[in-house]
Design an enzyme around this catalytic site. Structure first.
Site, short mmCIF file in Angstrom:
data_model
loop_
_atom_site.label_atom_id
_atom_site.label_comp_id
_atom_site.label_asym_id
_atom_site.label_seq_id
_atom_site.Cartn_x
_atom_site.Cartn_y
_atom_site.Cartn_z
N LYS A 1 7.44 -0.16 6.25
CA LYS A 1 6.93 1.14 5.83
C LYS A 1 8.08 2.12 5.65
O LYS A 1 8.75 2.49 6.60
CB LYS A 1 5.94 1.69 6.87
N GLY B 1 0.82 -1.21 0.00
CA GLY B 1 0.00 0.00 0.00
C GLY B 1 0.85 1.26 0.00
O GLY B 1 2.07 1.20 0.14
N GLY C 1 4.10 7.51 3.35
CA GLY C 1 5.10 6.61 2.81
C GLY C 1 4.49 5.46 2.05
O GLY C 1 3.29 5.45 1.73
N VAL D 1 4.40 1.03 1.75
CA VAL D 1 4.58 -0.18 2.54
C VAL D 1 4.84 -1.38 1.62
O VAL D 1 4.09 -1.60 0.66
CB VAL D 1 3.35 -0.48 3.43
N GLY E 1 0.50 5.66 1.13
CA GLY E 1 -0.29 6.74 1.71
C GLY E 1 0.49 8.03 1.75
O GLY E 1 1.57 8.14 1.16
N GLY E 2 -0.05 9.00 2.48
CA GLY E 2 0.58 10.30 2.54
C GLY E 2 1.92 10.30 3.26
O GLY E 2 2.72 11.21 3.09
N ASP F 1 -5.63 8.95 14.50
CA ASP F 1 -6.00 8.54 13.14
C ASP F 1 -6.66 7.16 13.15
O ASP F 1 -6.33 6.30 12.33
CB ASP F 1 -4.77 8.54 12.24
#
Length: 342
Positions: free
Chosen positions: A81, A60, A65, A67, A62-63, A177
Site C-alpha cells: 500500500k 485497489g 493510497g 495498493v 482509496g482515499g 473503520d
C-alpha cells in the site's frame, strides 16, 4: 541596515528549521531503533517499487493510497500500500506501524514491512487471495457464494480480531473503520482485519479516547464519533461499526441504500428490524431451520451492537459470548430512534 538584518533573520530561520528537521529525523530513527527485533522490516523506497514492478497488478485504490500486488525475494506474495504523500513528520506514522507490527493474531492481517523516506510512505502486508468481504456480501447471490455457515464463522473471526485489538494488545487499538471493504479473506476464507489508516492507539488502562473530528466511513460511524452528545468515544465505537457490518452480511445490501423506493428503508437497521418482526426469514435465508437460526442470531447481535448510546452496547467480548448462546437465550433489542435518545 534593515536589509542586512532581514538577511540575518532569514539565515537564522533557515538554520533553525534545518536543525529542527534534523532533530525530528533523529527522533524517528531512535524510535525505530528502540523497537529492535520487534520492528517490522524497513525497506527503501526503491526496494518497494522493485517488489511491485515484477507483477504490476493494481489491487485497489482509496482515499489513503493505492495498493499493488508484489513479491518478496523469498517468493512470498504481498500487498503493498503506497500512501499518498503526507506532510506529517513521520513520528505518528512510525508509532502506529510499530504498534500494528507487534500484533500477532490469526484475524489481523500481518504487516511484513514498511517504508518511510520523507513524504514517501508504504506498508507491506501479507497477500489475501480471496480479496475483501464486500465483493461477496454485495453480490447477486452472496449466501450461495459463501454459505451461511462460512458467513457465521467469518463474523465470529472478525469479533475475535477486534477483541484482540481492544483487550489483548500491549497498546489498545481502536480501528475506527470496520467495514466489509477492510475485512480480507485468505485462501481458506479466514477473515483478517486490515487497513489501520484511521486507527487510534491508547493505553490499555484507558476506557475512552480524546479525539477531534469524526473519522470512519458513512454508514458505519458510531453516533458518538459524530457528536459527543451521544457519549464518549471508545472501543464501543468499533462495536457499532461491527454491528452495522453484521446486518449487511445478513441482509446482503448496503446500509445506506441510494435508490430505496420506500423512504423508511433508507435507514437499514429499521429494514432489518421490520423484517425480523415479520418472521419472514429476513428475506435472505431460504433453506433449513439451522440456516435461518444463524441469520436471526447474527441480526440480533448486530442490532444490540448498533444501540445509539455506547452505554447500551455490548463489549466485543460480550458479543462473542452472545454468539455462544442459543437463539432463544438472546433478548430482542429495543428499536432505535435518534430523536427519542437526545
Amino acid at each position: 541596515m534593515a536589509v542586512a538584518a532581514d538577511a540575518v533573520r532569514q539565515k537564522l530561520r533557515f538554520f533553525l528549521c534545518k536543525k529542527t528537521s534534523s532533530s525530528i529525523q533523529e527522533n524517528i530513527e531512535a524510535l525505530i531503533s528502540s523497537y529492535g527485533s520487534l520492528a517490522p522490516k524497513r525497506y527503501k523506497y526503491s526496494e518497494v517499487t522493485k517488489i511491485t514492478s515484477c507483477i504490476n497488478n493494481k489491487l485497489g485504490e482509496g482515499g489513503y493510497g493505492v495498493v499493488f500486488k508484489g513479491m518478496l525475494d523469498d517468493s512470498r506474495l504481498v500487498a503493498v500500500k503506497f500512501l499518498h504523500d503526507s506532510k506529517g513528520d513521520g513520528e505518528e506514522f512510525v508509532n502506529e506501524v510499530m504498534s500494528i507490527g507487534r500484533t500477532s493474531h490469526i484475524n489481523i492481517v500481518s504487516l511484513f514491512g514498511f517504508c518511510l523516506e520523507g513524504s514517501k510512505r508504504a506498508l507491506i502486508y501479507e497477500y489475501m487471495p480471496n480479496g475483501s468481504l464486500d465483493k461477496y456480501i454485495y453480490s447477486d447471490n452472496p449466501k450461495e457464494v459463501l454459505g451461511w455457515d462460512r458467513l457465521y464463522t467469518i463474523a465470529i473471526g472478525i469479533a475475535r480480531g477486534l477483541e484482540y485489538l481492544h483487550h489483548s494488545c500491549n497498546t489498545r487499538i481502536v480501528h475506527f473503520d470496520i467495514k466489509p471493504q477492510n475485512i480480507l479473506l485468505d485462501q481458506n476464507f479466514q477473515p483478517k482485519i486490515a487497513d489501520f489508516g484511521l486507527a487510534k492507539l491508547c493505553h490499555t488502562k484507558e476506557s475512552k479516547l480524546s479525539m477531534t473530528g469524526a473519522r470512519g466511513t458513512p454508514g458505519f460511524i458510531a453516533p458518538e464519533v459524530h457528536s459527543r452528545t451521544f457519549g464518549v468515544v471508545s472501543t464501543k465505537s468499533d462495536v457499532y461499526s461491527y454491528g452495522m457490518m453484521l446486518l449487511e452480511m445478513v441482509g446482503g445490501r448496503k446500509n445506506v441504500k441510494s435508490f430505496a423506493q420506500v423512504s423508511s428503508e433508507k435507514y437499514f437497521p429499521h429494514w432489518i428490524y421490520d423484517h425480523f418482526g415479520q418472521n419472514d426469514g429476513l428475506l435472505a435465508c431460504e433453506g433449513t431451520p439451522e440456516k435461518e437460526e444463524i441469520a436471526k442470531k447474527m441480526a440480533l447481535v448486530g442490532m444490540w451492537c448498533i444501540q445509539i448510546l455506547p452505554l447500551h452496547r455490548p463489549t466485543i467480548t460480550k458479543v462473542l459470548e452472545m454468539f455462544d448462546r442459543g437463539l432463544d437465550e438472546l433478548d430482542m433489542p429495543p428499536r432505535q430512534n435518534f430523536s427519542q435518545t437526545l
